[in-house]
Design a protein around this motif. Structure first.
Motif, PDB file in Angstrom:
ATOM      1  N   ALA A  21      78.417  36.191 -10.380  1.00 52.07           N
ATOM      2  CA  ALA A  21      77.626  37.004  -9.453  1.00 52.07           C
ATOM      3  C   ALA A  21      76.219  36.450  -9.337  1.00 52.07           C
ATOM      4  N   HIS A  22      75.623  36.620  -8.167  1.00 48.20           N
ATOM      5  CA  HIS A  22      74.245  36.218  -7.881  1.00 48.20           C
ATOM      6  C   HIS A  22      74.052  34.708  -7.915  1.00 48.20           C
ATOM      7  N   ARG A  23      75.087  33.985  -7.499  1.00 54.00           N
ATOM      8  CA  ARG A  23      75.016  32.523  -7.415  1.00 54.00           C
ATOM      9  C   ARG A  23      75.305  32.095  -5.981  1.00 54.00           C
ATOM     10  N   PHE A  24      74.790  30.919  -5.609  1.00 57.60           N
ATOM     11  CA  PHE A  24      75.096  30.353  -4.298  1.00 57.60           C
ATOM     12  C   PHE A  24      76.562  29.949  -4.263  1.00 57.60           C
ATOM     13  N   VAL A  25      77.216  30.175  -3.119  1.00 57.57           N
ATOM     14  CA  VAL A  25      78.605  29.782  -2.919  1.00 57.57           C
ATOM     15  C   VAL A  25      78.735  28.999  -1.620  1.00 57.57           C
ATOM     16  N   THR A  26      79.811  28.222  -1.531  1.00 52.56           N
ATOM     17  CA  THR A  26      80.071  27.418  -0.338  1.00 52.56           C
ATOM     18  C   THR A  26      81.011  28.164   0.607  1.00 52.56           C
ATOM     19  N   ALA A  27      81.145  27.645   1.805  1.00 57.62           N
ATOM     20  CA  ALA A  27      82.028  28.253   2.800  1.00 57.62           C
ATOM     21  C   ALA A  27      83.495  28.146   2.404  1.00 57.62           C
ATOM     22  N   THR A  28      83.815  27.257   1.473  1.00 58.72           N
ATOM     23  CA  THR A  28      85.195  27.104   1.018  1.00 58.72           C
ATOM     24  C   THR A  28      85.537  28.011  -0.160  1.00 58.72           C
ATOM     25  N   GLY A  29      84.577  28.845  -0.574  1.00 63.70           N
ATOM     26  CA  GLY A  29      84.839  29.804  -1.645  1.00 63.70           C
ATOM     27  C   GLY A  29      84.572  29.291  -3.038  1.00 63.70           C
ATOM     28  N   ALA A  30      83.877  28.173  -3.147  1.00 63.39           N
ATOM     29  CA  ALA A  30      83.544  27.620  -4.460  1.00 63.39           C
ATOM     30  C   ALA A  30      82.107  27.970  -4.829  1.00 63.39           C
ATOM     31  N   GLN A  31      81.851  28.113  -6.119  1.00 65.72           N
ATOM     32  CA  GLN A  31      80.468  28.252  -6.559  1.00 65.72           C
ATOM     33  C   GLN A  31      79.773  26.938  -6.227  1.00 65.72           C
ATOM     34  N   ALA A  32      78.605  27.007  -5.601  1.00 64.26           N
ATOM     35  CA  ALA A  32      77.908  25.803  -5.154  1.00 64.26           C
ATOM     36  C   ALA A  32      77.503  24.918  -6.325  1.00 64.26           C
ATOM     37  N   GLY A  33      77.488  23.626  -6.065  1.00 64.64           N
ATOM     38  CA  GLY A  33      77.036  22.649  -7.043  1.00 64.64           C
ATOM     39  C   GLY A  33      75.642  22.161  -6.705  1.00 64.64           C
ATOM     40  N   ALA A  34      75.190  21.163  -7.436  1.00 63.02           N
ATOM     41  CA  ALA A  34      73.847  20.618  -7.248  1.00 63.02           C
ATOM     42  C   ALA A  34      73.647  20.098  -5.829  1.00 63.02           C
ATOM     43  N   ILE A  69      60.315  29.084 -10.882  1.00 60.44           N
ATOM     44  CA  ILE A  69      60.166  28.981  -9.428  1.00 60.44           C
ATOM     45  C   ILE A  69      58.933  29.781  -9.027  1.00 60.44           C
ATOM     46  N   SER A  70      58.117  29.219  -8.151  1.00 63.09           N
ATOM     47  CA  SER A  70      56.956  29.928  -7.619  1.00 63.09           C
ATOM     48  C   SER A  70      57.371  30.740  -6.402  1.00 63.09           C
ATOM     49  N   ALA A  71      56.744  31.883  -6.211  1.00 57.02           N
ATOM     50  CA  ALA A  71      56.976  32.670  -4.995  1.00 57.02           C
ATOM     51  C   ALA A  71      56.566  31.815  -3.804  1.00 57.02           C
ATOM     52  N   GLY A  72      57.387  31.810  -2.774  1.00 60.87           N
ATOM     53  CA  GLY A  72      57.123  31.021  -1.576  1.00 60.87           C
ATOM     54  C   GLY A  72      57.728  29.631  -1.603  1.00 60.87           C
ATOM     55  N   ALA A  73      58.293  29.241  -2.739  1.00 61.12           N
ATOM     56  CA  ALA A  73      58.892  27.905  -2.862  1.00 61.12           C
ATOM     57  C   ALA A  73      60.223  27.831  -2.124  1.00 61.12           C
ATOM     58  N   THR A  74      60.487  26.675  -1.530  1.00 61.53           N
ATOM     59  CA  THR A  74      61.804  26.400  -0.958  1.00 61.53           C
ATOM     60  C   THR A  74      62.746  26.130  -2.118  1.00 61.53           C
ATOM     61  N   VAL A  75      63.967  26.683  -2.051  1.00 59.25           N
ATOM     62  CA  VAL A  75      64.915  26.498  -3.158  1.00 59.25           C
ATOM     63  C   VAL A  75      66.199  25.823  -2.698  1.00 59.25           C
ATOM     64  N   LYS A  76      66.890  25.277  -3.693  1.00 62.92           N
ATOM     65  CA  LYS A  76      68.204  24.663  -3.501  1.00 62.92           C
ATOM     66  C   LYS A  76      69.093  25.130  -4.643  1.00 62.92           C
ATOM     67  N   SER A  77      70.344  24.712  -4.612  1.00 68.69           N
ATOM     68  CA  SER A  77      71.307  25.071  -5.657  1.00 68.69           C
ATOM     69  C   SER A  77      71.294  24.029  -6.767  1.00 68.69           C
ATOM     70  N   ASP A  78      71.380  24.509  -8.022  1.00 68.24           N
ATOM     71  CA  ASP A  78      71.581  23.570  -9.134  1.00 68.24           C
ATOM     72  C   ASP A  78      73.081  23.401  -9.356  1.00 68.24           C
ATOM     73  N   ALA A  79      73.476  22.698 -10.386  1.00 68.28           N
ATOM     74  CA  ALA A  79      74.890  22.411 -10.647  1.00 68.28           C
ATOM     75  C   ALA A  79      75.717  23.664 -10.918  1.00 68.28           C
ATOM     76  N   SER A  80      75.052  24.774 -11.259  1.00 64.92           N
ATOM     77  CA  SER A  80      75.735  26.032 -11.555  1.00 64.92           C
ATOM     78  C   SER A  80      75.578  27.073 -10.460  1.00 64.92           C
ATOM     79  N   GLY A  81      75.023  26.679  -9.303  1.00 65.57           N
ATOM     80  CA  GLY A  81      74.858  27.613  -8.198  1.00 65.57           C
ATOM     81  C   GLY A  81      73.634  28.501  -8.311  1.00 65.57           C
ATOM     82  N   ARG A  82      72.737  28.196  -9.267  1.00 65.58           N
ATOM     83  CA  ARG A  82      71.508  28.973  -9.427  1.00 65.58           C
ATOM     84  C   ARG A  82      70.404  28.376  -8.568  1.00 65.58           C
ATOM     85  N   ALA A  83      69.383  29.167  -8.279  1.00 64.44           N
ATOM     86  CA  ALA A  83      68.250  28.702  -7.470  1.00 64.44           C
ATOM     87  C   ALA A  83      67.288  27.880  -8.319  1.00 64.44           C
TER      88      ALA A  83
END
Length: 116
Positions: A21-34, A69-83
């Motif tokens: 829960a609370h992780r980035f996911v892909t359109a194919t239903g996988a937890q997002a990677g880096a 992470i700083s407020a206002g920062a642009t984020v991406k997914s890490d290898a575990s789908g976290r910001a």
């Protein structure tokens, strides 16, 4: 630490495997990677493939941070789908509306549409 979010649109997807829960996911239903392009953020966990998972695809979502992470920062997914903060590479998937002191904190993120 936040559990505040304002989803504008939520969809259910069929999980391709385990999703936290609370992780980035892909359109194919996988937890997002880096550095992955993402579809949204999971609202619930899936133990394995074939489970229906609600995913916030538009608006803001509570996301687990994988680093400070700083407020206002642009984020991406890490290898575990976290910001994590976006620096120079990877898909830009959101903007942190709150700061995180480190990994494991929950923050509100404004989701940014992205595509491969």
């Amino acid at each position: 630490m936040s559990y505040s979010f304002r989803p504008a649109h939520t969809l259910s997807i069929k999980s391709a495997g385990a999703i936290s829960a609370h992780r980035f996911v892909t359109a194919t239903g996988a937890q997002a990677g880096a550095d992955a392009n993402t579809f949204g953020v999971s609202l619930a966990s899936a133990a394995g493939a074939g489970e229906q998972v609600p995913v916030i695809v538009l608006g803001t979502a509570t996301v687990e941070a994988g680093a400070a992470i700083s407020a206002g920062a642009t984020v991406k997914s890490d290898a575990s789908g976290r910001a994590i903060p976006w620096a120079t590479a990877g898909a830009k998937v959101g903007i942190a509306l709150e700061a995180a002191a480190g990994a494991g904190e929950m923050i509100e993120v404004f989701l940014v549409p992205n595509a491969a």
